[in-house]
Design a protein around this motif. Sequence first.
Motif, PDB file in Angstrom:
ATOM      1  N   HIS A 118       0.749  -1.042  -0.301  1.00  0.00           N
ATOM      2  CA  HIS A 118       0.052   0.138  -0.536  1.00  0.00           C
ATOM      3  C   HIS A 118       0.815   1.321   0.385  1.00  0.00           C
ATOM      4  O   HIS A 118       2.261   1.171   0.744  1.00  0.00           O
ATOM      5  CB  HIS A 118      -0.790  -0.093   1.672  1.00  0.00           C
ATOM      6  CG  HIS A 118      -1.745   1.358   1.339  1.00  0.00           C
ATOM      7  ND1 HIS A 118      -1.525   2.368   2.340  1.00  0.00           N
ATOM      8  CD2 HIS A 118      -3.126   1.538   1.395  1.00  0.00           C
ATOM      9  CE1 HIS A 118      -2.439   3.409   1.772  1.00  0.00           C
ATOM     10  NE2 HIS A 118      -3.167   3.086   1.519  1.00  0.00           N
ATOM     11  N   ILE A 119       0.508   2.202  -0.576  1.00  0.00           N
ATOM     12  CA  ILE A 119       0.803   3.880  -0.410  1.00  0.00           C
ATOM     13  C   ILE A 119       0.097   4.394  -0.176  1.00  0.00           C
ATOM     14  O   ILE A 119      -0.526   4.101  -1.452  1.00  0.00           O
ATOM     15  CB  ILE A 119       1.811   4.004  -1.490  1.00  0.00           C
ATOM     16  CG1 ILE A 119       1.342   4.006  -2.992  1.00  0.00           C
ATOM     17  CG2 ILE A 119       3.130   3.019  -1.774  1.00  0.00           C
ATOM     18  CD1 ILE A 119       2.418   4.681  -4.483  1.00  0.00           C
ATOM     19  N   MET A 120       0.132   6.192   0.100  1.00  0.00           N
ATOM     20  CA  MET A 120      -0.668   6.879  -0.285  1.00  0.00           C
ATOM     21  C   MET A 120       0.290   7.649  -1.320  1.00  0.00           C
ATOM     22  O   MET A 120       1.087   7.823  -1.488  1.00  0.00           O
ATOM     23  CB  MET A 120      -0.308   7.981   0.935  1.00  0.00           C
ATOM     24  CG  MET A 120      -0.773   7.407   2.769  1.00  0.00           C
ATOM     25  SD  MET A 120      -2.382   6.614   2.425  1.00  0.00           S
ATOM     26  CE  MET A 120      -2.813   8.831   2.747  1.00  0.00           C
ATOM     27  N   ARG A 121      -0.769   8.575  -1.697  1.00  0.00           N
ATOM     28  CA  ARG A 121      -0.802   9.334  -3.073  1.00  0.00           C
ATOM     29  C   ARG A 121       0.104  10.620  -2.173  1.00  0.00           C
ATOM     30  O   ARG A 121       0.101  11.147  -0.902  1.00  0.00           O
ATOM     31  CB  ARG A 121      -1.868  10.369  -3.469  1.00  0.00           C
ATOM     32  CG  ARG A 121      -2.127  11.782  -3.783  1.00  0.00           C
ATOM     33  CD  ARG A 121      -2.809  12.138  -4.565  1.00  0.00           C
ATOM     34  NE  ARG A 121      -4.080  12.541  -3.451  1.00  0.00           N
ATOM     35  CZ  ARG A 121      -3.742  13.459  -2.873  1.00  0.00           C
ATOM     36  NH1 ARG A 121      -2.918  14.368  -3.841  1.00  0.00           N
ATOM     37  NH2 ARG A 121      -4.125  14.422  -2.183  1.00  0.00           N
ATOM     38  N   GLY A 122       1.270  10.761  -2.865  1.00  0.00           N
ATOM     39  CA  GLY A 122       2.410  11.778  -2.470  1.00  0.00           C
ATOM     40  C   GLY A 122       3.567  12.219  -1.671  1.00  0.00           C
ATOM     41  O   GLY A 122       4.061  10.897  -2.417  1.00  0.00           O
ATOM     42  N   ILE A 123       3.861  13.315  -0.882  1.00  0.00           N
ATOM     43  CA  ILE A 123       4.912  12.793  -0.884  1.00  0.00           C
ATOM     44  C   ILE A 123       5.200  13.237   0.546  1.00  0.00           C
ATOM     45  O   ILE A 123       4.129  13.550   1.108  1.00  0.00           O
ATOM     46  CB  ILE A 123       6.369  13.984  -1.082  1.00  0.00           C
ATOM     47  CG1 ILE A 123       7.281  13.649  -0.718  1.00  0.00           C
ATOM     48  CG2 ILE A 123       5.987  15.814  -0.914  1.00  0.00           C
ATOM     49  CD1 ILE A 123       8.596  13.689  -1.466  1.00  0.00           C
ATOM     50  N   PRO A 124       6.381  12.184   1.296  1.00  0.00           N
ATOM     51  CA  PRO A 124       5.938  12.566   2.872  1.00  0.00           C
ATOM     52  C   PRO A 124       6.379  13.889   3.992  1.00  0.00           C
ATOM     53  O   PRO A 124       6.799  14.370   3.011  1.00  0.00           O
ATOM     54  CB  PRO A 124       7.372  11.695   3.779  1.00  0.00           C
ATOM     55  CG  PRO A 124       6.966  10.748   2.623  1.00  0.00           C
ATOM     56  CD  PRO A 124       7.041  11.375   1.679  1.00  0.00           C
ATOM     57  N   ARG A 125       4.698  14.539   3.945  1.00  0.00           N
ATOM     58  CA  ARG A 125       5.070  15.953   5.058  1.00  0.00           C
ATOM     59  C   ARG A 125       6.450  16.118   5.858  1.00  0.00           C
ATOM     60  O   ARG A 125       7.064  16.744   5.765  1.00  0.00           O
ATOM     61  CB  ARG A 125       4.077  16.053   6.457  1.00  0.00           C
ATOM     62  CG  ARG A 125       2.834  16.307   6.124  1.00  0.00           C
ATOM     63  CD  ARG A 125       1.582  16.764   6.736  1.00  0.00           C
ATOM     64  NE  ARG A 125       0.202  16.122   5.860  1.00  0.00           N
ATOM     65  CZ  ARG A 125      -0.621  16.728   6.750  1.00  0.00           C
ATOM     66  NH1 ARG A 125      -0.568  17.153   8.116  1.00  0.00           N
ATOM     67  NH2 ARG A 125      -2.286  16.777   6.359  1.00  0.00           N
ATOM     68  N   GLN A 126       6.531  14.456   6.864  1.00  0.00           N
ATOM     69  CA  GLN A 126       8.114  14.618   7.261  1.00  0.00           C
ATOM     70  C   GLN A 126       9.487  15.084   6.488  1.00  0.00           C
ATOM     71  O   GLN A 126      10.477  16.503   6.209  1.00  0.00           O
ATOM     72  CB  GLN A 126       8.744  13.543   7.999  1.00  0.00           C
ATOM     73  CG  GLN A 126      10.026  13.090   7.995  1.00  0.00           C
ATOM     74  CD  GLN A 126      10.020  11.653   8.689  1.00  0.00           C
ATOM     75  OE1 GLN A 126       9.433  10.973   9.701  1.00  0.00           O
ATOM     76  NE2 GLN A 126      11.079  10.641   8.244  1.00  0.00           N
ATOM     77  N   ALA A 127       9.163  14.530   4.474  1.00  0.00           N
ATOM     78  CA  ALA A 127      10.769  15.012   3.795  1.00  0.00           C
ATOM     79  C   ALA A 127      10.334  16.923   3.759  1.00  0.00           C
ATOM     80  O   ALA A 127      11.541  17.448   3.289  1.00  0.00           O
ATOM     81  CB  ALA A 127       9.969  13.963   2.700  1.00  0.00           C
ATOM     82  N   VAL A 128       8.806  17.253   3.326  1.00  0.00           N
ATOM     83  CA  VAL A 128       8.872  18.551   2.837  1.00  0.00           C
ATOM     84  C   VAL A 128       9.502  19.447   4.168  1.00  0.00           C
ATOM     85  O   VAL A 128      10.083  20.404   3.997  1.00  0.00           O
ATOM     86  CB  VAL A 128       8.161  19.025   3.433  1.00  0.00           C
ATOM     87  CG1 VAL A 128       7.558  19.826   2.384  1.00  0.00           C
ATOM     88  CG2 VAL A 128       7.023  18.394   1.781  1.00  0.00           C
TER      89      VAL A 128
END
Length: 430
Positions: A118-128
């Motif tokens: 399973h994956i979530m759409r997008g990029i980790p907030r943590q990475a941002v």
Amino acid sequence: MQGCFHNGGKKMIAKTPPMGWNSWDCYGAAVTEDIVRQNAEFMAKHLKQYGWEYIVVDIQWYEPKAVTHVYNPFTELCMDAYSRLIPDENRFPSSAGGKGFAPLAEYVHGLGLKFGIHIMRGIPRQAVHQNTGILGTDKTAREIAKTASICRWNTDMYGVDPEKEGAEAYYNSIFELYAAWGVDFIKCDDICRELPHEEAELVMLSNALKGCGRDMVLSLSPGPALLEKAELYKQSSNMWRITDDFWDQWELLYAMFERAEKWCTHSGPGHWPDADMLPIGPINQVWSKENRTKFIKEEQITMLTLWSIFRSPLMLGGEMTGFDAFTLALVTNEAVLAMHQMARHAHQVWRRVIGGSEYILWTAVCAEGGQYAAVFNVGDHNGTIEIQLRDLEIEHASTAMELWSGEESTIDSSLTVSLNAHGAKAYQIR
């Protein structure tokens, strides 16, 4: 539609509806490697011969603190230097040393099965927030994030802005990682019902998957999917949820008949409307080891019958090592599973109240000759009805085999069907 799709090669993915197991119904966000392995072993031993093949690790495999179906808001995630989530080593020990899911996928492949995540759409907030890099570009997570695009029920991710330089490189990098791990199935969440707002991100994600060099099924969640976007789902994915999370409640199963009727014309090789997982056997194991499905036997038969003639993907939700004899027989009935593979042009014929109960009739052509008929009693009273062969556009006397029992009969102008409340029968008519 924004953007355009890459072909991704000539090989058709998911020529028939995928069949497998997903960890969510049992373990929510908290599944561990040993649990995945034991279910893979059970499937290989007892179910593989019937067509079951996918083992899918659901959400939060990158979160060290996950313990239930409840999400931990703004929690720390396991991530590499390129803004890509990686498995938590404590929950998935074989991933240590940067191996990711490669060892677990190899183990599943060794059993003759296929592996999914399973994956979530997008990029980790943590990475941002940490402004980490993106593989293959000098851009950073903060530069490609669409921070106004957030999931309503999970705090892990921001959307990715397809207009930003580096966005395509990010999606290419995660699917290249999954390909290196040996992943065969991607369940992408927070995207199916987010159209049209996130349509361009879906196109970009789909193209990245198709270009990664490995065949992967793409499943979109959660629903309900938007009927007016059916062609987009077909072009971008192999299956898409037509419902929100489906659990063991009769009201949800009753509502599925209307959803299936609306979506049945969009089923076909490579693209399947998805009625969601099958919550059977032991479920919610993180709360109670003895918690089993609340569906009665008739309701479980109704569910498998509808999913099979409609040709929804079949994804088991229960802890397979806890299947009892009834559950095992339910998912290994060769005649019903043959209908799941062989039905064509399935549709509802009618829905009527007869004798104080409500009945539904579905039919489909059988690819090997003859046709299928499925009869459902969705009312609260037992009853007997007559199915006229003319309703099925059959003009001559025929033979009928009931798929669950194997009983055969000769029919002239009508078929007499007795059904318990919430029950179903399915027939192959020649």
